[in-house]
Design an enzyme around this catalytic site. Sequence first.
Site, short mmCIF file in Angstrom:
data_model
loop_
_atom_site.label_atom_id
_atom_site.label_comp_id
_atom_site.label_asym_id
_atom_site.label_seq_id
_atom_site.Cartn_x
_atom_site.Cartn_y
_atom_site.Cartn_z
N CYS A 60 0.81 -1.23 0.00
CA CYS A 60 0.00 0.00 0.00
C CYS A 60 0.85 1.27 0.00
O CYS A 60 0.32 2.36 -0.24
CB CYS A 60 -0.94 -0.01 1.20
SG CYS A 60 -1.97 -1.47 1.23
N HIS B 19 -3.40 6.92 2.23
CA HIS B 19 -3.79 5.59 1.74
C HIS B 19 -5.17 5.26 2.30
O HIS B 19 -5.40 5.36 3.52
CB HIS B 19 -2.74 4.57 2.17
CG HIS B 19 -3.21 3.16 2.00
ND1 HIS B 19 -3.76 2.71 0.81
CD2 HIS B 19 -3.27 2.11 2.86
CE1 HIS B 19 -4.13 1.45 0.96
NE2 HIS B 19 -3.84 1.05 2.19
N ASN C 123 -10.21 -0.63 0.11
CA ASN C 123 -8.75 -0.44 0.11
C ASN C 123 -8.20 -1.04 -1.19
O ASN C 123 -8.21 -2.25 -1.36
CB ASN C 123 -8.19 -1.16 1.34
CG ASN C 123 -6.68 -1.11 1.42
OD1 ASN C 123 -6.00 -0.79 0.45
ND2 ASN C 123 -6.15 -1.46 2.58
O1 UT7 Z 1 -3.76 -1.42 3.51
C1 UT7 Z 1 -2.97 -2.00 4.46
C2 UT7 Z 1 -3.22 -1.43 5.75
N1 UT7 Z 1 -4.32 -2.09 6.41
C3 UT7 Z 1 -4.99 -1.48 7.35
O2 UT7 Z 1 -4.73 -0.33 7.61
C4 UT7 Z 1 -6.04 -2.22 8.14
C5 UT7 Z 1 -6.01 -1.74 9.55
N2 UT7 Z 1 -6.97 -2.40 10.40
C6 UT7 Z 1 -8.31 -2.15 10.32
O3 UT7 Z 1 -8.75 -1.38 9.49
C7 UT7 Z 1 -9.22 -2.80 11.34
O4 UT7 Z 1 -8.42 -3.42 12.33
C8 UT7 Z 1 -10.19 -3.84 10.73
C9 UT7 Z 1 -11.25 -3.13 9.92
C10 UT7 Z 1 -9.42 -4.83 9.87
C11 UT7 Z 1 -10.89 -4.59 11.86
O5 UT7 Z 1 -11.58 -3.66 12.71
P1 UT7 Z 1 -11.42 -3.77 14.30
O6 UT7 Z 1 -12.28 -2.73 14.86
O7 UT7 Z 1 -9.94 -3.69 14.61
O8 UT7 Z 1 -12.03 -5.19 14.61
P2 UT7 Z 1 -11.33 -6.44 15.33
O9 UT7 Z 1 -10.34 -7.08 14.43
O10 UT7 Z 1 -10.88 -6.02 16.69
O11 UT7 Z 1 -12.56 -7.39 15.51
C12 UT7 Z 1 -13.64 -7.05 16.41
C13 UT7 Z 1 -14.67 -8.13 16.32
C14 UT7 Z 1 -14.10 -9.53 16.48
O12 UT7 Z 1 -15.03 -10.31 17.18
P3 UT7 Z 1 -14.84 -10.59 18.76
O13 UT7 Z 1 -13.49 -11.26 18.88
O14 UT7 Z 1 -14.87 -9.25 19.41
O15 UT7 Z 1 -16.00 -11.47 19.09
C15 UT7 Z 1 -14.01 -10.05 15.07
O16 UT7 Z 1 -14.12 -11.46 14.98
O17 UT7 Z 1 -15.28 -8.11 15.04
C16 UT7 Z 1 -15.22 -9.41 14.45
N3 UT7 Z 1 -15.10 -9.23 13.01
C17 UT7 Z 1 -16.17 -9.09 12.22
N4 UT7 Z 1 -17.50 -9.10 12.47
C18 UT7 Z 1 -18.33 -8.92 11.44
C19 UT7 Z 1 -13.97 -9.15 12.25
N5 UT7 Z 1 -14.29 -8.97 10.96
C20 UT7 Z 1 -15.65 -8.93 10.91
C21 UT7 Z 1 -16.58 -8.77 9.86
N6 UT7 Z 1 -17.89 -8.76 10.17
N7 UT7 Z 1 -16.20 -8.58 8.57
#
Ligand code: UT7
Length: 333
Positions: free
Chosen positions: A118, A260, A290
């Site tokens: 990215c 980005h 993204n």
């Molecule tokens: O381009 C390269 C750079 N990449 C990035 O910058 C990505 C950076 N990271 C992010 O944008 C975020 O971390 C994400 C969007 C990927 C995830 O968001 P988050 O708020 O950090 O969620 P999380 O990973 O902490 O997950 C929270 C909960 C989890 O469930 P539990 O463990 O709390 O029960 C996940 O299993 O959300 C769950 N979860 C989802 N639920 C519904 C993860 N993905 C999904 C989904 N739909 N698609």
Amino acid sequence: MKSLMIQGAKILSTGSAIPSSSFSNNEISKFVDTSDEWIVTRTGIKERRLLQGIDKSIIDLAVLASKKALDKISMDPSQIDLIILATSSPHDLFGSASKVQYQIGALNAVAFDLTAACSGFVLSLVTAFQFLQTGAYSNVLVVGADVLSKWVDWSDRSTCILFGDAAGAAILQSCSSIDNSILNFQLNTDGNYSKHLSIAYQHNITPHSNLNLYQGSFKYISMNGKEVYKFAVFQVPLSILKCLNSVNMSVEEVDWLVLHQANERILTAIAEKLSISSNKIISNLRKYGNTSAASIPLALDEAIQEDKISHNDIVIIAGFGAGLTWGTIIVRW
Ligand code: UT7
């Protein structure tokens, strides 16, 4: 940026290309356990474009974006001296830039791929700038293109909702140092965190029987979203500040923030940390998700088409991603 500037450089034109097929969050929620509400709230993404078709690749998108950038300024492709294709999803591991060179008819250009996920467009722009500054080349085409849909595990809801396919291009030209519009850059890498975002190579369990050689293939994208999120929100504002400070510029002088396009929450958090108004953030995540190396040139191209960015505006371009790599460029448009 330490430089013995002989020549300056300016961005003459931009172009972009997106696949025709659009997929909403609701469509994705038919095959992974997610919802439109979750995706919009956590990322800001509503839909993404995906490149369908067995014979389609980044080359198709990169060629289209490049042709649009050339057409805008009626530049003959034979005038291009160098093509840098930023991509992490090439159609050929030996490189895809030469195919772009041939297909757009830039027969005088040398062409190579640059892999930096990215951050690829930012690193390519800075690389192009070096060739222009030294006077080695006059016209450089920089393309950011990725089709991460080919490398996403479509059963992994934590990554498959994020990515879309696209390409964006920019044509840079050398100019006198007084007219230089690339005011400064600041780049970083920390390989210690590479494990948090990768498309890793995996070899076969058994080696070739006679040669003890392990062959294999690449896995799908794996990402520790939380770690990458924290890294981006911590490091990107520091990079922007360092970049501004070293040319005695202040955040008040910034007109536009072109980051980005990874997550709307990341864009907002970075702007907040810098006390930059959210009105100055260029964002198109909602429509495209993204798009990796394409996200910055695609956002730039749209902002120009929408007459947001105007002549003499100070534009901060900042990329971040796998590597981990991150960096900033200050452009006077
Ligand atoms: O381009 C390269 C750079 N990449 C990035 O910058 C990505 C950076 N990271 C992010 O944008 C975020 O971390 C994400 C969007 C990927 C995830 O968001 P988050 O708020 O950090 O969620 P999380 O990973 O902490 O997950 C929270 C909960 C989890 O469930 P539990 O463990 O709390 O029960 C996940 O299993 O959300 C769950 N979860 C989802 N639920 C519904 C993860 N993905 C999904 C989904 N739909 N698609």
